[in-house]
Write a protein that holds these residues in place. Structure first.
Motif, PDB file in Angstrom:
ATOM      1  N   GLN A 220       2.036   6.982  -6.898  1.00  0.00           N
ATOM      2  CA  GLN A 220       1.060   7.960  -7.384  1.00  0.00           C
ATOM      3  C   GLN A 220       1.480   9.391  -7.066  1.00  0.00           C
ATOM      4  O   GLN A 220       0.989  10.331  -7.699  1.00  0.00           O
ATOM      5  CB  GLN A 220      -0.313   7.662  -6.765  1.00  0.00           C
ATOM      6  CG  GLN A 220      -0.913   6.353  -7.242  1.00  0.00           C
ATOM      7  CD  GLN A 220      -2.179   5.999  -6.483  1.00  0.00           C
ATOM      8  OE1 GLN A 220      -3.259   6.445  -6.830  1.00  0.00           O
ATOM      9  NE2 GLN A 220      -2.027   5.200  -5.431  1.00  0.00           N
ATOM     10  N   ARG A 221       2.342   9.561  -6.083  1.00  0.00           N
ATOM     11  CA  ARG A 221       2.881  10.895  -5.790  1.00  0.00           C
ATOM     12  C   ARG A 221       3.985  11.276  -6.763  1.00  0.00           C
ATOM     13  O   ARG A 221       4.112  12.432  -7.153  1.00  0.00           O
ATOM     14  CB  ARG A 221       3.419  10.940  -4.364  1.00  0.00           C
ATOM     15  CG  ARG A 221       2.344  10.929  -3.285  1.00  0.00           C
ATOM     16  CD  ARG A 221       2.960  10.976  -1.917  1.00  0.00           C
ATOM     17  NE  ARG A 221       3.820  12.151  -1.731  1.00  0.00           N
ATOM     18  CZ  ARG A 221       4.584  12.355  -0.665  1.00  0.00           C
ATOM     19  NH1 ARG A 221       4.599  11.466   0.316  1.00  0.00           N
ATOM     20  NH2 ARG A 221       5.324  13.438  -0.580  1.00  0.00           N
ATOM     21  N   GLU A 222       4.774  10.275  -7.174  1.00  0.00           N
ATOM     22  CA  GLU A 222       5.952  10.554  -7.995  1.00  0.00           C
ATOM     23  C   GLU A 222       5.621  10.677  -9.479  1.00  0.00           C
ATOM     24  O   GLU A 222       6.346  11.306 -10.230  1.00  0.00           O
ATOM     25  CB  GLU A 222       6.994   9.442  -7.787  1.00  0.00           C
ATOM     26  CG  GLU A 222       7.540   9.410  -6.352  1.00  0.00           C
ATOM     27  CD  GLU A 222       8.316   8.146  -6.055  1.00  0.00           C
ATOM     28  OE1 GLU A 222       8.361   7.261  -6.948  1.00  0.00           O
ATOM     29  OE2 GLU A 222       8.855   8.027  -4.938  1.00  0.00           O
ATOM     30  N   SER A 223       4.530  10.053  -9.914  1.00  0.00           N
ATOM     31  CA  SER A 223       4.164  10.087 -11.334  1.00  0.00           C
ATOM     32  C   SER A 223       2.689  10.420 -11.476  1.00  0.00           C
ATOM     33  O   SER A 223       1.903  10.292 -10.537  1.00  0.00           O
ATOM     34  CB  SER A 223       4.436   8.730 -11.994  1.00  0.00           C
ATOM     35  OG  SER A 223       5.778   8.346 -11.833  1.00  0.00           O
TER      36      SER A 223
ATOM     37  N   ALA B  92       0.829  -1.204   0.000  1.00  0.00           N
ATOM     38  CA  ALA B  92       0.000   0.000   0.000  1.00  0.00           C
ATOM     39  C   ALA B  92       0.868   1.259   0.000  1.00  0.00           C
ATOM     40  O   ALA B  92       0.574   2.235  -0.702  1.00  0.00           O
ATOM     41  CB  ALA B  92      -0.940  -0.002   1.209  1.00  0.00           C
ATOM     42  N   LYS B  93       1.964   1.239   0.775  1.00  0.00           N
ATOM     43  CA  LYS B  93       2.843   2.403   0.839  1.00  0.00           C
ATOM     44  C   LYS B  93       3.542   2.639  -0.490  1.00  0.00           C
ATOM     45  O   LYS B  93       3.642   3.780  -0.960  1.00  0.00           O
ATOM     46  CB  LYS B  93       3.874   2.204   1.950  1.00  0.00           C
ATOM     47  CG  LYS B  93       4.773   3.418   2.170  1.00  0.00           C
ATOM     48  CD  LYS B  93       5.712   3.199   3.352  1.00  0.00           C
ATOM     49  CE  LYS B  93       6.587   4.430   3.580  1.00  0.00           C
ATOM     50  NZ  LYS B  93       7.508   4.242   4.735  1.00  0.00           N
ATOM     51  N   LYS B  94       4.053   1.570  -1.114  1.00  0.00           N
ATOM     52  CA  LYS B  94       4.708   1.692  -2.415  1.00  0.00           C
ATOM     53  C   LYS B  94       3.756   2.257  -3.466  1.00  0.00           C
ATOM     54  O   LYS B  94       4.124   3.096  -4.286  1.00  0.00           O
ATOM     55  CB  LYS B  94       5.226   0.326  -2.867  1.00  0.00           C
ATOM     56  CG  LYS B  94       6.523  -0.117  -2.204  1.00  0.00           C
ATOM     57  CD  LYS B  94       7.701   0.678  -2.769  1.00  0.00           C
ATOM     58  CE  LYS B  94       9.013   0.134  -2.207  1.00  0.00           C
ATOM     59  NZ  LYS B  94      10.175   0.935  -2.695  1.00  0.00           N
ATOM     60  N   LEU B  95       2.537   1.766  -3.446  1.00  0.00           N
ATOM     61  CA  LEU B  95       1.544   2.221  -4.417  1.00  0.00           C
ATOM     62  C   LEU B  95       1.201   3.689  -4.184  1.00  0.00           C
ATOM     63  O   LEU B  95       1.047   4.470  -5.138  1.00  0.00           O
ATOM     64  CB  LEU B  95       0.282   1.355  -4.304  1.00  0.00           C
ATOM     65  CG  LEU B  95      -0.812   1.559  -5.353  1.00  0.00           C
ATOM     66  CD1 LEU B  95      -0.257   1.511  -6.757  1.00  0.00           C
ATOM     67  CD2 LEU B  95      -1.893   0.505  -5.179  1.00  0.00           C
TER      68      LEU B  95
ATOM     69  N   SER C 289      -4.359   7.763  -1.200  1.00  0.00           N
ATOM     70  CA  SER C 289      -4.591   8.862  -0.282  1.00  0.00           C
ATOM     71  C   SER C 289      -5.288  10.012  -1.009  1.00  0.00           C
ATOM     72  O   SER C 289      -4.852  10.456  -2.072  1.00  0.00           O
ATOM     73  CB  SER C 289      -3.266   9.354   0.301  1.00  0.00           C
ATOM     74  OG  SER C 289      -3.484  10.488   1.102  1.00  0.00           O
ATOM     75  N   LEU C 290      -6.375  10.500  -0.399  1.00  0.00           N
ATOM     76  CA  LEU C 290      -7.117  11.606  -0.997  1.00  0.00           C
ATOM     77  C   LEU C 290      -6.744  12.943  -0.370  1.00  0.00           C
ATOM     78  O   LEU C 290      -7.199  13.981  -0.812  1.00  0.00           O
ATOM     79  CB  LEU C 290      -8.619  11.369  -0.816  1.00  0.00           C
ATOM     80  CG  LEU C 290      -9.162  10.048  -1.376  1.00  0.00           C
ATOM     81  CD1 LEU C 290     -10.650   9.943  -1.107  1.00  0.00           C
ATOM     82  CD2 LEU C 290      -8.888   9.945  -2.860  1.00  0.00           C
ATOM     83  N   CYS C 291      -5.926  12.911   0.669  1.00  0.00           N
ATOM     84  CA  CYS C 291      -5.612  14.130   1.410  1.00  0.00           C
ATOM     85  C   CYS C 291      -4.426  14.882   0.812  1.00  0.00           C
ATOM     86  O   CYS C 291      -4.375  16.110   0.835  1.00  0.00           O
ATOM     87  CB  CYS C 291      -5.322  13.799   2.873  1.00  0.00           C
ATOM     88  SG  CYS C 291      -6.701  12.978   3.703  1.00  0.00           S
ATOM     89  N   GLU C 292      -3.456  14.166   0.299  1.00  0.00           N
ATOM     90  CA  GLU C 292      -2.240  14.808  -0.204  1.00  0.00           C
ATOM     91  C   GLU C 292      -2.411  15.266  -1.648  1.00  0.00           C
ATOM     92  O   GLU C 292      -3.166  14.683  -2.411  1.00  0.00           O
ATOM     93  CB  GLU C 292      -1.062  13.829  -0.100  1.00  0.00           C
ATOM     94  CG  GLU C 292      -0.761  13.419   1.328  1.00  0.00           C
ATOM     95  CD  GLU C 292       0.477  12.530   1.388  1.00  0.00           C
ATOM     96  OE1 GLU C 292       1.242  12.539   0.423  1.00  0.00           O
ATOM     97  OE2 GLU C 292       0.639  11.840   2.394  1.00  0.00           O
ATOM     98  N   LYS C 293      -1.693  16.310  -2.004  1.00  0.00           N
ATOM     99  CA  LYS C 293      -1.750  16.818  -3.371  1.00  0.00           C
ATOM    100  C   LYS C 293      -1.042  15.854  -4.310  1.00  0.00           C
ATOM    101  O   LYS C 293       0.072  15.412  -4.045  1.00  0.00           O
ATOM    102  CB  LYS C 293      -1.101  18.198  -3.451  1.00  0.00           C
ATOM    103  CG  LYS C 293      -1.891  19.288  -2.738  1.00  0.00           C
ATOM    104  CD  LYS C 293      -1.262  20.644  -2.957  1.00  0.00           C
ATOM    105  CE  LYS C 293      -2.103  21.736  -2.309  1.00  0.00           C
ATOM    106  NZ  LYS C 293      -1.523  23.088  -2.519  1.00  0.00           N
ATOM    107  N   THR C 294      -1.687  15.545  -5.380  1.00  0.00           N
ATOM    108  CA  THR C 294      -1.117  14.650  -6.378  1.00  0.00           C
ATOM    109  C   THR C 294      -1.805  14.885  -7.708  1.00  0.00           C
ATOM    110  O   THR C 294      -2.969  15.310  -7.747  1.00  0.00           O
ATOM    111  CB  THR C 294      -1.287  13.179  -5.966  1.00  0.00           C
ATOM    112  OG1 THR C 294      -0.816  12.341  -7.019  1.00  0.00           O
ATOM    113  CG2 THR C 294      -2.739  12.846  -5.689  1.00  0.00           C
ATOM    114  N   LYS C 295      -1.130  14.615  -8.777  1.00  0.00           N
ATOM    115  CA  LYS C 295      -1.718  14.762 -10.114  1.00  0.00           C
ATOM    116  C   LYS C 295      -2.233  13.434 -10.647  1.00  0.00           C
ATOM    117  O   LYS C 295      -2.700  13.366 -11.781  1.00  0.00           O
ATOM    118  CB  LYS C 295      -0.686  15.357 -11.066  1.00  0.00           C
ATOM    119  CG  LYS C 295      -0.311  16.790 -10.704  1.00  0.00           C
ATOM    120  CD  LYS C 295       0.651  17.404 -11.706  1.00  0.00           C
ATOM    121  CE  LYS C 295       0.969  18.856 -11.333  1.00  0.00           C
ATOM    122  NZ  LYS C 295       1.921  19.475 -12.299  1.00  0.00           N
ATOM    123  N   SER C 296      -2.123  12.406  -9.851  1.00  0.00           N
ATOM    124  CA  SER C 296      -2.696  11.119 -10.222  1.00  0.00           C
ATOM    125  C   SER C 296      -4.208  11.163 -10.015  1.00  0.00           C
ATOM    126  O   SER C 296      -4.725  11.908  -9.188  1.00  0.00           O
ATOM    127  CB  SER C 296      -2.087   9.987  -9.397  1.00  0.00           C
ATOM    128  OG  SER C 296      -0.726   9.820  -9.710  1.00  0.00           O
TER     129      SER C 296
END
Length: 927
Positions: A265-268, A258-261, A291-298
């Motif tokens: 999604q944060r890195e790409s 789960a952590k790797k996944l 995670s829906l809380c952190e900013k990400t473009k995924s």
């Protein structure tokens, strides 16, 4: 379904033991023991219900369990009926006392033996199920094999893209825009809707869209299905969005995966498609990796049949519900699959195939799955004659499909997954919808009353009414896309609903499998209806418990009552296409009330033949729901007062002279609809009806209005104003606590005086109302309406309002629905209704119906800024639609029913078309 049946019977037996123990004297212990056996059986039934589709032996056992539960309920209620019918008060009963004691002793022995036999039968069935290892079916491969086969047949793959698609271009563009837009407002984009609507097809089109492919760096498509293995899903996604190999991932624990996944999604920029999520629990088990809380473009794109899943996954997400295909799109899809590429088809053959195809498409109701099933079959038919043969049984082909695995190829198999996924308490509620005719708009209030009367609804908390629980069930059926909304009210509450044609087919098929109900169409036989003789024959082997009868002009037969011998009938609903029908043999009504003494529900409405109800109606002591509305009844017997279990009594618009003063005995009444015009002598006493929520058409002519002071649960009140102001003021003081709790108020002023003061006097005490319906002379609306915080809907008719009353209405802060009907304004002078700038700020729906005094409408720019729906019907004085309507850009639907001269101006090319060309939905009807 057997699980649901047993659960409801256990609840009812519990009610009998607690509430009606005096009638079970002598057999109470046997009933307790039978109840315990059923409770023990419940532990087996969930697996057994799931297994019955794959194992004939279990199917037979489940049917026997269901029937045994029904038998137990019948025996107990029949005994209670006998005891109640024998117990009379007064001096005369003493003369018969000893004979009855002997007879009751015989009944006690008989009932005890019958209950003991049924209990032994249930115990034996439980032992057999236990020996058959039913408890371990979930793990042993029986049920698993069913799910595995379903999952294998329904598994979706991203590389298999359907090319035969139509009508999706705009939807793909809209979804792609929400996925690639900058910002983080839509972490999750959801496509939700009923099975077969094309959610997965649409998701694939978006997944392969050029703009989407250019925006994201990596992609993953996973089919979730009803049995989600969380680790398998995470592994599948991680392989696709990272450089890790399966062997490396297999050595990690769940938390590490789960952590790797999450990091990937944060890195790409990742697009992850979760296809076919069935429950909130499934999302909860998966979301640790998203995670829906952190900013990400995924982004996550999910498809689901359950609106709750879509809402729960991301409260800020974007929800999209595909629409059914229209007629043109339906033909385009069928043509692509069934005809394109056939060089040998000449123009004549094509024309004949097109005519046949369009007729067959009516059975599909715009559902892409059904169209695809039909088109796939027609693609293998070379000649017009073969197409004609398919048309003969087109509904069967669409529902069942055709092929080596027939049961898995038709549309109903996909829809049946939604039924299988329903919790046990919703399954009978869904199956009950099968009573209603095809394309019938089902009134929600009536439906919930029927569910409650059938015993499907239990309120587990004191402050939550059964009506609230029932409405929650209805919402859940809508959210699960097995039921569709027809009309919503001013506060978004669902007023009416309907079944999609194919979902109704599924409902009827499941109801037949479960022996839940039978339908009789008196006008003709078809796949979902049976004739009178068929019902009579079936009664010999199957106990019919619910029956819906569709009447036509031959309704005097009241089929199948003449031959029907099943005394176990619990629910009997009649439907007629109009309001009224002629009953040529009034004795058939008498026969009905004599034969079916165990009925809980009876809906028999609209007969115009004068009928005197028989005294035998008093023997139907189990009735919870009785509707005789719009019927001509010359006499109600005093035995009506024996119906002490009644919850709903509907005598609305009954043509009657006499209703005996016995309604006060019906202390369980929750909804009482009295006739519109009648005078009771003696007056009806109502003060004992403490559970009453709805009281319609009450007046001082038929009852003492002071009785309302005892009705503290009253929420809907319809009152005919027949008292002068002096008497009314005194009455209003005594019932002030009651009217303060009213949420819906209908006032019909019959005094015909000049002031209308009586109306405003009553209205002044109802400060919490949501809905107000005024009929009769009112003259002026009180200014204090502006201080009514909940008032959202107003209907006005024959009020003779003054010229300035539009200014009162347009300032109401929360008004969302307004209906103006005939003679709302003074009829002596023709009127111009002006909607001024800034007025009606929150109005969403406006109806103008038969308001003949209105000759002109003026809509200023900035008026009605929230208007969505506009209805104009049969307003003879109105000549044209207002020019200012072109400024109301929020308008989504316009319905007009007016003379041809009015309608022609609004058609494309007409001189008023420019005023409405921005409205997406325009329905024009001329006369």
């Amino acid at each position: 379904m057997a699980e649901a049946v047993v659960s409801f019977v256990v609840e009812r037996l519990g009610d009998f033991i607690i509430q009606e123990g005096e009638f079970l004297y002598g057999v109470n212990d046997q009933v307790e023991l039978a109840k315990t056996e059923l409770q023990l059986m419940q532990g087996f039934l969930k697996d057994a219900d799931a297994r019955q589709g794959d194992d004939e032996t279990v199917r037979i056992w489940v049917a026997k369990i269901r029937d045994a539960a029904y038998d137990l309920e019948d025996v107990v209620e029949t005994y209670v009926l006998k005891v109640v019918s024998k117990r009379e008060g007064g001096f005369k009963s003493i003369l018969k006392r000893f004979g009855r004691m002997f007879k009751e002793g015989v009944d006690l022995h008989k009932i005890g033996s019958e209950i003991q036999n049924i209990t032994t039968n249930i115990s034996t069935l439980r032992s057999r199920l236990e020996a058959y290892n039913i408890r371990q079916i979930r793990d042993s491969g029986g049920v698993a094999s069913v799910y595995e086969r379903q999952q294998r047949l329904r598994r979706t793959y991203s590389h298999i893209v359907e090319h035969d698609v139509v009508g999706l271009e705009h939807s793909v563009k809209e979804l792609a825009m929400h996925l690639v837009r900058s910002g983080d407002s839509h972490r999750v984009v959801s496509i939700w809707g009923m099975g077969g609507l094309g959610k997965t097809t649409l998701a694939k089109q978006v997944y392969h869209d050029n703009e989407v492919r250019q925006h994201f760096d990596c992609f993953a498509w996973v089919c979730i299905s009803q049995r989600c293995q969380v680790r398998d899903v995470w592994e599948e996604i991680l392989v696709k969005v990272s450089a890790m190999h399966r062997t490396e991932i297999s050595q990690m624990n769940n938390g590490e995966i789960a952590k790797k996944l999450h990091l990937a999604q944060r890195e790409s920029r990742c697009l992850v498609v979760l296809d076919d999520i069935w429950s909130v629990e499934t999302w909860e088990s998966l979301k640790a990796a998203f995670s829906l809380c952190e900013k990400t473009k995924s982004r996550i794109l999910l498809t689901t049949r359950n609106e709750e899943v879509a809402l729960h996954s991301d409260r800020n997400g974007f929800l999209f519900q595909p629409r059914p295909l229209n007629d043109h799109e339906s033909w385009q899809l069928l043509e692509k699959i069934a005809i394109f590429g056939r060089d040998e088809i000449d123009s004549t053959t094509f024309t004949r195939m097109k005519d046949l195809g369009k007729k067959m498409l009516q059975q599909c109701a715009g559902l892409p799955l059904a169209i695809t099933v039909l088109a796939g079959l027609l693609a293998r038919k070379e000649t017009v004659d073969e197409w004609d043969t398919v048309q003969t049984n087109v509904d069967v082909y669409i529902r069942r499909g055709k092929g080596s695995e027939q049961e898995y190829r038709g549309a109903l198999w996909v829809l049946a997954l939604s039924y299988d996924d329903l919790p046990y308490h919703l399954k009978p509620c869904f199956l009950y919808l099968g009573h209603f005719p095809e394309d019938f708009e089902i009134p929600v209030k009536r439906l919930t009353q029927l569910w409650i009367a059938e015993g499907f609804i239990y309120a587990s908390q004191e402050r939550i009414t059964m009506e609230d629980v029932a409405y929650g069930y209805l919402n859940e059926l809508v959210e699960r896309c097995v039921l569709q909304i027809s009309e919503q009210g001013s506060v978004r509450k669902i007023k009416s609903c309907h079944l999609h044609d194919l979902m109704r087919d599924l409902c009827l098929e499941k109801a037949k499998q479960e022996n839940f109900l039978q339908n009789v169409n008196f006008s003709h036989q078809n796949m979902t209806s049976i004739s009178s003789s068929m019902v009579a024959n079936a009664a010999a082997t199957v106990k019919v418990r619910r029956l819906a009868i569709y009447l036509d002009e031959n309704a005097d037969e009241l089929v199948p009552l003449r031959n029907h011998k099943d005394s176990h009938l619990r629910s009997l609903l009649y439907f007629y296409p109009g309001y009224y029908w002629i009953l040529r043999n009034e004795k058939l009504v008498e026969l009905l009330f004599k034969k079916f003494k165990l009925l809980r529900v009876l809906k028999l409405e609209g007969w115009r033949t004068p009928v005197e109800l028989p005294n035998e109606i008093g023997n139907m002591v189990h009735l919870r729901f009785l509707s005789l509305s719009y019927s001509r009844i010359t006499r109600f017997p005093s035995s009506l007062g024996k119906l002490i279990c009644l919850q709903t009594l509907d005598l609305k618009h009954c043509d009657t002279d006499v209703i005996p003063d016995v309604i006060w005995k019906m202390t369980e009444l929750r909804h009482l609809y009295l006739p519109l015009y009648w005078t009771a002598k003696p007056k009806l006493r109502l003060s004992t009806l403490h559970n009453l929520q709805t009281l319609d058409h009450v007046s001082s002519l038929c009852s003492d209005l002071n009785d309302l002071s005892e009705l503290r649960n009253l929420r809907k009140l319809g009152i005919r104003v027949t008292s002068s102001l002096e008497k009314l003021e005194e009455t209003l003081k005594s019932i002030s606590n009651t009217v303060d709790g009213i949420r819906s108020l209908f006032l019909h002023n019959l005094l015909g005086n000049d002031s209308g003061t009586e109306v405003t006097q009553i209205l002044s005490g109802c400060r919490k109302i949501y809905k107000l319906d005024l009929n009769g002379r009112t003259v002026e609306l009180p200014n204090y309406l502006h201080d009514y915080p909940n008032l959202t809907k107003i209907t006005l008719c024959r009020c003779d309002l003054n010229d300035n009353q539009m200014t009162v209405l347009e300032r109401l802060p929360n008004l969302k629905t307004l209906c103006i009907m005939e003679d709302t304004f003074e009829y002596q002078n023709t009127k111009t209704l002006v909607f001024s700038k800034g007025g009606f700020a929150r109005l969403e729906c406006f109806s103008l119906i038969c308001a003949h005094e209105i000759v002109n409408l003026q809509v200023e720019q900035g008026a009605m800024p929230s208007l969505c729906r506009l209805y104009i019907k049969r307003c003879w004085g109105l000549k044209t639609i207002p020019d200012g309507l072109r400024y109301v850009t929020t308008l989504k639907k316009l319905t007009v029913e007016m003379p041809i001269s009015f309608v022609s101006r609004l058609q494309v090319g007409g001189e008023d078309y420019y005023k409405i060309q921005h409205v997406p939905s325009v329905i024009l009807t001329s006369y």
